[in-house]
Structure formats: C-alpha cells, structure tokens
Design a protein around this motif. Sequence first.
Motif, PDB file in Angstrom:
ATOM      1  N   ILE A  83      23.904 -19.557   2.809  1.00  0.00           N
ATOM      2  CA  ILE A  83      23.016 -18.462   2.438  1.00  0.00           C
ATOM      3  C   ILE A  83      21.598 -18.891   2.776  1.00  0.00           C
ATOM      4  CG2 ILE A  83      21.987 -17.208   0.505  1.00  0.00           C
ATOM      5  CD1 ILE A  83      24.665 -17.049  -0.788  1.00  0.00           C
ATOM      6  N   GLU A  84      20.863 -17.992   3.407  1.00  0.00           N
ATOM      7  CA  GLU A  84      19.452 -18.223   3.689  1.00  0.00           C
ATOM      8  C   GLU A  84      18.654 -17.104   3.031  1.00  0.00           C
ATOM      9  OE1 GLU A  84      19.253 -18.257   7.955  1.00  0.00           O
ATOM     10  OE2 GLU A  84      20.143 -20.251   8.075  1.00  0.00           O
ATOM     11  N   ILE A  85      17.568 -17.470   2.393  1.00  0.00           N
ATOM     12  CA  ILE A  85      16.701 -16.491   1.745  1.00  0.00           C
ATOM     13  C   ILE A  85      15.375 -16.461   2.497  1.00  0.00           C
ATOM     14  CG2 ILE A  85      15.524 -15.840  -0.390  1.00  0.00           C
ATOM     15  CD1 ILE A  85      17.750 -17.322  -1.901  1.00  0.00           C
ATOM     16  N   TYR A  86      14.982 -15.263   2.916  1.00  0.00           N
ATOM     17  CA  TYR A  86      13.759 -15.064   3.683  1.00  0.00           C
ATOM     18  C   TYR A  86      12.779 -14.226   2.889  1.00  0.00           C
ATOM     19  CZ  TYR A  86      16.364 -16.666   7.759  1.00  0.00           C
ATOM     20  OH  TYR A  86      17.103 -17.413   8.634  1.00  0.00           O
ATOM     21  N   GLN A 131      14.341 -20.532   1.439  1.00  0.00           N
ATOM     22  CA  GLN A 131      15.367 -21.321   0.748  1.00  0.00           C
ATOM     23  C   GLN A 131      16.671 -21.221   1.529  1.00  0.00           C
ATOM     24  OE1 GLN A 131      15.420 -20.477  -3.408  1.00  0.00           O
ATOM     25  NE2 GLN A 131      16.686 -22.236  -3.901  1.00  0.00           N
ATOM     26  N   LYS A 132      17.436 -22.328   1.536  1.00  0.00           N
ATOM     27  CA  LYS A 132      18.682 -22.358   2.292  1.00  0.00           C
ATOM     28  C   LYS A 132      19.741 -23.117   1.490  1.00  0.00           C
ATOM     29  CE  LYS A 132      20.344 -23.517   6.890  1.00  0.00           C
ATOM     30  NZ  LYS A 132      19.940 -23.972   8.228  1.00  0.00           N
ATOM     31  N   PHE A 133      20.954 -22.564   1.469  1.00  0.00           N
ATOM     32  CA  PHE A 133      22.097 -23.203   0.824  1.00  0.00           C
ATOM     33  C   PHE A 133      23.186 -23.370   1.885  1.00  0.00           C
ATOM     34  CE2 PHE A 133      20.011 -20.531  -2.340  1.00  0.00           C
ATOM     35  CZ  PHE A 133      19.801 -21.417  -3.376  1.00  0.00           C
ATOM     36  N   ASN A 134      23.674 -24.575   2.075  1.00  0.00           N
ATOM     37  CA  ASN A 134      24.701 -24.838   3.085  1.00  0.00           C
ATOM     38  C   ASN A 134      26.063 -25.098   2.459  1.00  0.00           C
ATOM     39  OD1 ASN A 134      23.079 -24.648   5.391  1.00  0.00           O
ATOM     40  ND2 ASN A 134      22.248 -26.675   4.999  1.00  0.00           N
ATOM     41  N   THR A 135      26.276 -24.597   1.286  1.00  0.00           N
ATOM     42  CA  THR A 135      27.523 -24.847   0.585  1.00  0.00           C
ATOM     43  C   THR A 135      27.946 -23.594  -0.173  1.00  0.00           C
ATOM     44  OG1 THR A 135      28.629 -26.326  -0.970  1.00  0.00           O
ATOM     45  CG2 THR A 135      26.348 -25.781  -1.443  1.00  0.00           C
ATOM     46  N   ALA A 189      10.062  -9.252  -2.970  1.00  0.00           N
ATOM     47  CA  ALA A 189      11.191  -8.776  -2.173  1.00  0.00           C
ATOM     48  C   ALA A 189      11.633  -9.873  -1.206  1.00  0.00           C
ATOM     49  CB  ALA A 189      10.795  -7.524  -1.403  1.00  0.00           C
ATOM     50  N   TYR A 190      12.935 -10.018  -1.060  1.00  0.00           N
ATOM     51  CA  TYR A 190      13.513 -11.036  -0.188  1.00  0.00           C
ATOM     52  C   TYR A 190      14.673 -10.445   0.598  1.00  0.00           C
ATOM     53  CZ  TYR A 190      10.928 -14.293  -3.079  1.00  0.00           C
ATOM     54  OH  TYR A 190       9.920 -14.948  -3.736  1.00  0.00           O
ATOM     55  N   LEU A 191      14.976 -11.056   1.719  1.00  0.00           N
ATOM     56  CA  LEU A 191      16.180 -10.755   2.482  1.00  0.00           C
ATOM     57  C   LEU A 191      17.108 -11.942   2.360  1.00  0.00           C
ATOM     58  CD1 LEU A 191      14.591  -9.194   5.676  1.00  0.00           C
ATOM     59  CD2 LEU A 191      15.635  -7.999   3.751  1.00  0.00           C
ATOM     60  N   ILE A 192      18.385 -11.677   2.122  1.00  0.00           N
ATOM     61  CA  ILE A 192      19.375 -12.735   1.972  1.00  0.00           C
ATOM     62  C   ILE A 192      20.376 -12.613   3.110  1.00  0.00           C
ATOM     63  CG2 ILE A 192      21.150 -13.728   0.507  1.00  0.00           C
ATOM     64  CD1 ILE A 192      19.707 -12.499  -1.850  1.00  0.00           C
ATOM     65  N   LYS A 193      20.489 -13.670   3.890  1.00  0.00           N
ATOM     66  CA  LYS A 193      21.424 -13.715   5.014  1.00  0.00           C
ATOM     67  C   LYS A 193      22.636 -14.536   4.574  1.00  0.00           C
ATOM     68  CE  LYS A 193      21.648 -15.405   9.762  1.00  0.00           C
ATOM     69  NZ  LYS A 193      20.863 -16.090  10.802  1.00  0.00           N
ATOM     70  N   ILE A 194      23.808 -13.913   4.572  1.00  0.00           N
ATOM     71  CA  ILE A 194      25.044 -14.552   4.125  1.00  0.00           C
ATOM     72  C   ILE A 194      25.923 -14.818   5.338  1.00  0.00           C
ATOM     73  CG2 ILE A 194      27.073 -14.369   2.645  1.00  0.00           C
ATOM     74  CD1 ILE A 194      25.491 -12.057   1.232  1.00  0.00           C
ATOM     75  N   ASN A 195      26.352 -16.061   5.502  1.00  0.00           N
ATOM     76  CA  ASN A 195      27.280 -16.420   6.562  1.00  0.00           C
ATOM     77  C   ASN A 195      28.612 -16.751   5.896  1.00  0.00           C
ATOM     78  OD1 ASN A 195      28.757 -17.515   8.648  1.00  0.00           O
ATOM     79  ND2 ASN A 195      27.107 -18.841   9.370  1.00  0.00           N
ATOM     80  N   LYS A 244      31.052 -14.267   9.923  1.00  0.00           N
ATOM     81  CA  LYS A 244      30.417 -12.954   9.832  1.00  0.00           C
ATOM     82  C   LYS A 244      29.084 -13.125   9.116  1.00  0.00           C
ATOM     83  CE  LYS A 244      34.745 -10.449   9.638  1.00  0.00           C
ATOM     84  NZ  LYS A 244      35.606  -9.577   8.847  1.00  0.00           N
ATOM     85  N   ILE A 245      28.122 -12.325   9.515  1.00  0.00           N
ATOM     86  CA  ILE A 245      26.784 -12.409   8.915  1.00  0.00           C
ATOM     87  C   ILE A 245      26.429 -11.067   8.280  1.00  0.00           C
ATOM     88  CG2 ILE A 245      24.316 -12.704   9.373  1.00  0.00           C
ATOM     89  CD1 ILE A 245      25.114 -14.670  11.568  1.00  0.00           C
ATOM     90  N   SER A 246      25.900 -11.141   7.088  1.00  0.00           N
ATOM     91  CA  SER A 246      25.442  -9.944   6.380  1.00  0.00           C
ATOM     92  C   SER A 246      24.034 -10.203   5.891  1.00  0.00           C
ATOM     93  CB  SER A 246      26.365  -9.675   5.190  1.00  0.00           C
ATOM     94  OG  SER A 246      25.877  -8.619   4.425  1.00  0.00           O
ATOM     95  N   VAL A 247      23.187  -9.191   5.931  1.00  0.00           N
ATOM     96  CA  VAL A 247      21.831  -9.301   5.406  1.00  0.00           C
ATOM     97  C   VAL A 247      21.678  -8.273   4.290  1.00  0.00           C
ATOM     98  CG1 VAL A 247      19.375  -9.131   5.918  1.00  0.00           C
ATOM     99  CG2 VAL A 247      20.936 -10.095   7.617  1.00  0.00           C
ATOM    100  N   ASN A 248      21.223  -8.735   3.146  1.00  0.00           N
ATOM    101  CA  ASN A 248      21.044  -7.886   1.967  1.00  0.00           C
ATOM    102  C   ASN A 248      19.630  -8.055   1.435  1.00  0.00           C
ATOM    103  OD1 ASN A 248      23.972  -7.041   1.371  1.00  0.00           O
ATOM    104  ND2 ASN A 248      24.102  -9.238   1.668  1.00  0.00           N
TER     105      ASN A 248
END
Length: 74
Positions: free
Chosen positions: A26-29, A37-41, A55-61, A65-69
Amino acid sequence: MFQNNFSTYTVSEIRPKGLKSKIDGIEIYSIDGRLVQKFNTSLEKYAISNQPAGAYLIKINSNNKISVNQLIKK
C-alpha cells in the motif's frame, strides 16, 4: 479494479475490508502526488497516525492488480 474498501475517513489507521487476495503493498500519496507513506507487507490494519488531517490517495497492490482509492483523514 477493486471496489473502494476503505472508510471515507479514519482517525489513526486504515483497515482494508472485503479483499479476497493478499495485499502486496500500500502506498499513500498526498493530494499533490507526493508519496508520504509506504507499506510493503500485508497487515490487518495500517497505522497512519503520523499523517496530518487532509485528503490522500491510497494505491493498493494486490494479486498483480492496482486500485487507487481516496481517503479523507479528519
């Protein structure tokens, strides 16, 4: 694309719900596109208490597959 699995707001952590596969990262932008912030687990919850309100964008891998919320932290 995943459905939006995050609450609209949170206080100090995010808890992904409804995902059927393991989260690879998960990456938080910030809203201006900076990685803050980045989580690799794969965890049950992710602490974001060190981020200020905003406000933030969260990129989920997950499962290649990648999703942005969007997340609004109050």
